[in-house]
Each structure stands twice: as structure tokens, then as C-alpha cells.
Write a protein that holds these residues in place. Structure first.
Motif, mmCIF file in Angstrom:
data_model
loop_
_atom_site.group_PDB
_atom_site.id
_atom_site.type_symbol
_atom_site.label_atom_id
_atom_site.label_comp_id
_atom_site.label_asym_id
_atom_site.label_seq_id
_atom_site.Cartn_x
_atom_site.Cartn_y
_atom_site.Cartn_z
ATOM 1 N N CYS A 103 29.242 40.136 44.573
ATOM 2 C CA CYS A 103 28.396 40.300 45.910
ATOM 3 C C CYS A 103 27.152 41.215 45.530
ATOM 4 O O CYS A 103 26.419 41.304 46.456
ATOM 5 C CB CYS A 103 29.417 40.653 46.967
ATOM 6 N N THR A 104 26.968 41.730 44.641
ATOM 7 C CA THR A 104 25.927 42.775 44.164
ATOM 8 C C THR A 104 24.755 41.999 43.314
ATOM 9 O O THR A 104 25.029 40.965 42.483
ATOM 10 C CB THR A 104 26.423 43.953 43.472
ATOM 11 N N LYS A 105 23.573 42.529 43.332
ATOM 12 C CA LYS A 105 22.690 41.755 42.586
ATOM 13 C C LYS A 105 22.269 42.380 41.217
ATOM 14 O O LYS A 105 21.341 42.085 40.517
ATOM 15 C CB LYS A 105 21.199 41.875 43.460
ATOM 16 N N VAL A 106 23.111 43.355 40.841
ATOM 17 C CA VAL A 106 22.819 43.970 39.569
ATOM 18 C C VAL A 106 23.929 43.583 38.441
ATOM 19 O O VAL A 106 24.854 43.208 38.913
ATOM 20 C CB VAL A 106 22.723 45.691 39.718
ATOM 21 N N GLY A 107 23.642 43.906 37.246
ATOM 22 C CA GLY A 107 24.843 43.550 36.171
ATOM 23 C C GLY A 107 24.201 42.438 35.329
ATOM 24 O O GLY A 107 25.028 42.323 34.378
ATOM 25 N N GLY A 108 23.281 41.862 35.548
ATOM 26 C CA GLY A 108 22.909 40.725 34.613
ATOM 27 C C GLY A 108 23.470 39.415 34.937
ATOM 28 O O GLY A 108 23.832 39.056 36.057
ATOM 29 N N SER A 109 24.033 38.765 33.839
ATOM 30 C CA SER A 109 24.613 37.286 34.052
ATOM 31 C C SER A 109 26.097 37.626 34.575
ATOM 32 O O SER A 109 26.632 38.583 34.498
ATOM 33 C CB SER A 109 24.547 36.592 32.646
ATOM 34 N N ASP A 110 26.570 36.219 34.936
ATOM 35 C CA ASP A 110 27.891 36.397 35.296
ATOM 36 C C ASP A 110 28.933 36.533 34.250
ATOM 37 O O ASP A 110 29.918 37.405 34.709
ATOM 38 C CB ASP A 110 28.285 34.805 35.649
ATOM 39 N N ARG A 111 28.707 36.236 32.954
ATOM 40 C CA ARG A 111 29.442 36.775 31.861
ATOM 41 C C ARG A 111 29.683 38.451 31.761
ATOM 42 O O ARG A 111 30.693 39.015 31.587
ATOM 43 C CB ARG A 111 29.314 36.117 30.476
ATOM 44 N N ASN A 112 28.472 38.895 31.727
ATOM 45 C CA ASN A 112 28.326 40.579 31.959
ATOM 46 C C ASN A 112 28.955 41.193 33.034
ATOM 47 O O ASN A 112 29.656 42.193 32.933
ATOM 48 C CB ASN A 112 26.782 40.884 31.716
ATOM 49 N N LYS A 113 28.810 40.385 34.250
ATOM 50 C CA LYS A 113 29.469 40.864 35.373
ATOM 51 C C LYS A 113 30.817 40.919 35.287
ATOM 52 O O LYS A 113 31.593 41.846 35.700
ATOM 53 C CB LYS A 113 28.885 40.444 36.442
ATOM 54 N N ALA A 114 31.603 40.019 34.669
ATOM 55 C CA ALA A 114 32.698 39.537 34.480
ATOM 56 C C ALA A 114 33.423 40.684 33.499
ATOM 57 O O ALA A 114 34.488 41.475 33.991
ATOM 58 C CB ALA A 114 32.982 38.254 33.905
ATOM 59 N N ARG A 115 32.717 41.128 32.430
ATOM 60 C CA ARG A 115 33.001 42.169 31.833
ATOM 61 C C ARG A 115 33.296 43.395 32.320
ATOM 62 O O ARG A 115 34.021 44.433 32.139
ATOM 63 C CB ARG A 115 32.229 41.940 30.348
ATOM 64 N N ILE A 116 32.043 43.751 33.166
ATOM 65 C CA ILE A 116 31.882 44.933 33.911
ATOM 66 C C ILE A 116 33.108 45.184 34.568
ATOM 67 O O ILE A 116 33.583 46.138 35.000
ATOM 68 C CB ILE A 116 30.609 45.271 34.388
ATOM 69 N N ALA A 117 33.369 44.085 35.705
ATOM 70 C CA ALA A 117 34.368 44.342 36.676
ATOM 71 C C ALA A 117 35.921 44.434 36.110
ATOM 72 O O ALA A 117 36.615 45.154 36.409
ATOM 73 C CB ALA A 117 34.467 42.914 37.225
ATOM 74 N N CYS A 118 35.908 43.696 34.741
ATOM 75 C CA CYS A 118 37.242 43.886 33.986
ATOM 76 C C CYS A 118 37.475 45.457 33.543
ATOM 77 O O CYS A 118 38.490 46.017 33.510
ATOM 78 C CB CYS A 118 37.362 42.843 32.881
ATOM 79 N N ALA A 119 36.251 45.958 32.914
ATOM 80 C CA ALA A 119 36.471 47.280 32.742
ATOM 81 C C ALA A 119 36.770 48.255 33.952
ATOM 82 O O ALA A 119 37.301 49.197 33.721
ATOM 83 C CB ALA A 119 35.026 47.911 32.079
ATOM 84 N N ALA A 120 35.998 47.945 34.908
ATOM 85 C CA ALA A 120 36.438 48.755 36.156
ATOM 86 C C ALA A 120 37.909 48.482 36.595
ATOM 87 O O ALA A 120 38.609 49.683 37.033
ATOM 88 C CB ALA A 120 35.435 48.397 37.521
ATOM 89 N N GLY A 121 38.348 47.549 36.403
ATOM 90 C CA GLY A 121 39.866 47.567 36.626
ATOM 91 C C GLY A 121 40.824 48.221 35.615
ATOM 92 O O GLY A 121 41.830 48.750 36.123
ATOM 93 N N VAL A 122 40.530 48.119 34.420
ATOM 94 C CA VAL A 122 41.104 48.917 33.520
ATOM 95 C C VAL A 122 41.041 50.480 33.923
ATOM 96 O O VAL A 122 42.024 51.075 33.875
ATOM 97 C CB VAL A 122 40.759 48.745 32.181
ATOM 98 N N ASP A 123 39.816 51.010 34.199
ATOM 99 C CA ASP A 123 39.584 52.367 34.600
ATOM 100 C C ASP A 123 40.614 52.657 35.848
ATOM 101 O O ASP A 123 41.029 53.744 35.767
ATOM 102 C CB ASP A 123 38.379 52.556 34.949
ATOM 103 N N PHE A 124 40.495 51.616 36.779
ATOM 104 C CA PHE A 124 41.481 52.141 37.978
ATOM 105 C C PHE A 124 43.099 52.160 37.810
ATOM 106 O O PHE A 124 43.474 52.997 38.235
ATOM 107 C CB PHE A 124 41.106 51.046 39.034
ATOM 108 N N ILE A 125 43.361 51.007 36.863
ATOM 109 C CA ILE A 125 44.607 51.099 36.375
ATOM 110 C C ILE A 125 45.013 52.535 35.738
ATOM 111 O O ILE A 125 46.113 53.061 35.802
ATOM 112 C CB ILE A 125 44.847 49.891 35.589
ATOM 113 N N LEU A 126 44.153 52.852 34.768
ATOM 114 C CA LEU A 126 44.287 54.243 33.990
ATOM 115 C C LEU A 126 44.392 55.482 35.052
ATOM 116 O O LEU A 126 45.204 56.170 34.964
ATOM 117 C CB LEU A 126 43.648 54.608 32.967
ATOM 118 N N SER A 127 43.654 55.297 36.014
ATOM 119 C CA SER A 127 43.526 56.436 36.993
ATOM 120 C C SER A 127 44.848 56.488 37.654
ATOM 121 O O SER A 127 45.420 57.417 37.940
ATOM 122 C CB SER A 127 42.387 56.169 38.168
#
Length: 241
Positions: A103-127
């Protein structure tokens, strides 16, 4: 449920959990003990990761800060480090989630946004794991001292800050898992669509090649017979005789 709604739900869960973890770090009542000396006077002893206090019946608190960090017990130092790590990971996860959400307009292509969202999920799990480990370690020390008959000092019980920290950890772990699952669903859908397009293109090229072959066979001229051409040449030689 669409991927965008899953990401929004995960962001709400993880942000709420991160706020609860942040409030747990400086919360007062990590452990509480009430000492009812008489009907008139009641003292409440409580402590957290930074100080130890006592509150009388009039509401006046007298606190003593932990002066030396190196002189502290090992479990308090470990709980401090784990809670600080949980807050830092949650902060980084929030930034990455805002960049990687669809839903945001930053992050590049869909593949890059998917990788960034996956990294965010891992950070939250570790937190969540860090906060859960910190609160569990502190609670284990409290229960061990409480049920130890040889421990003669002041005994404490579980405070409200531990339950808040556990709740924040669970929310972060759930939200981070939803982030990872939403990315996996979007990747599987994109792979199936790409496979469908590839098969459609292959079948179209096969039909086109077959049609062209048919046209070529229809328009192909029959080859002339060598015997007929030789007869014509022989007839041409004798025509003037």
C-alpha cells in the motif's frame, strides 16, 4: 484475504506489540511484594530493571537506583540487553514494513518490496523472541526464589510489567509470521501467473508454427518431372525437321 489486507493487519499487530515492549522496559512493577505489618501500616516493595523501591500506605515511594551495572546480578543484565535488542529490532522492523508494504509507494518493484516485507517480518519475530526471553528469565528467577525454602530474603511475585512484555512479544511474533506468510502467498501467486503466461505463449507459438507449415504446404508448387522436361526438349529439336 488479499495480500494488502494481510500486511495491514500484520503491521497493526507488530506495531502494537512493539509499543507494549517499549513500555515494558521502563515499567515499574516487574516484581511486587506486599508486607502487611499491621492494620495501620502497609508497605509495598517493588522493583524493575533499574531500581528498587518501597511504597507505604500514604503513597510515598522511596527508591534506590542500581548504581553499578557491573555489580548487578547476571539475569538483570541479560534482561536489560534482551529488552533493548527487542526495541531496536522492532524499530527497524517498523521502518522496513512501511517500505515493503504494497500500500506504500516506495521500495521499488514488487519483488524488492516482498523481500523488504519478509525482512521486516523476521525482525519482528526476533524482537518478540527477545522480549519473551527477557520476561521469562526474570519470571523464572522470581518463582525460583519464591518456592525455595532456603531463601530467607524478601520474596516477590510476578508484576504487571511481565504480562505486558509477554503480550507484546506474542503480538510481534504473530504479526511477523503474518508478514512472512503474506510474502510467500504473493510469491506463489506470481509464480503461478508466470507459469500460465509461459504455457500460453508456448501453445500460441506452436499453433502459429503449425499454421505456417500448413500454408507452406498448400502454396508449395509441385515439382516438375524430369522425364516430361526431357520430352519437351526432344520435341523442340525435331520440330524443325
Amino acid at each position: 484475504m488479499s495480500v494488502m489486507l494481510q500486511e495491514i493487519m500484520a503491521f497493526v499487530l507488530t506495531t502494537t506489540g512493539w509499543v507494549l515492549e517499549s513500555s515494558t522496559l521502563y515499567a515499574d512493577h516487574w516484581k511486587v511484594s506486599s508486607n502487611d505489618g499491621s492494620v495501620i501500616t502497609t508497605s509495598t516493595f517493588w522493583a524493575n530493571l533499574w531500581k528498587q523501591c518501597v511504597t507505604d500506605s500514604t503513597g510515598i515511594s522511596n527508591c534506590r537506583d542500581f548504581q553499578s551495572m557491573l555489580a548487578l546480578d547476571g539475569y538483570i543484565q541479560a534482561c536489560r540487553g534482551l529488552m533493548i535488542a527487542a526495541i531496536c529490532l522492532g524499530m527497524f522492523g517498523s521502518v522496513l514494513a512501511l517500505v515493503g508494504m504494497k500500500c506504500t509507494k516506495v521500495g521499488g518493484s514488487d519483488r524488492n518490496k516482498a523481500r523488504i516485507a519478509c525482512a521486516a517480518g523476521v525482525d519482528f519475530i526476533l524482537s518478540g523472541v527477545c522480549s519473551l526471553s527477557s520476561c521469562s528469565l526474570y519470571a523464572h528467577r522470581i518463582t525460583t526464589e519464591f518456592f525455595d525454602p532456603m531463601f530467607m530474603s524478601q520474596k516477590y511475585e510476578l508484576g504487571t510489567a511481565l504480562f505486558v512484555g509477554w503480550a507484546g512479544a506474542v503480538l510481534c511474533i504473530l504479526g511477523g509470521s503474518v508478514f512472512c506468510f503474506s510474502v510467500a502467498d504473493s510469491c506463489s501467486k506470481s509464480h503461478s501467473q508466470a507459469n500460465y503466461i509461459f504455457r500460453g505463449a508456448a501453445s500460441h507459438s506452436h499453433i502459429t508454427a503449425y499454421t505456417r507449415g500448413q500454408k507452406k504446404s498448400v502454396n508449395e508448387r509441385p515439382a516438375t518431372d524430369n522425364s516430361t522436361s526431357s520430352r519437351m526438349q526432344h520435341f523442340d529439336k525435331n520440330v524443325y525437321v
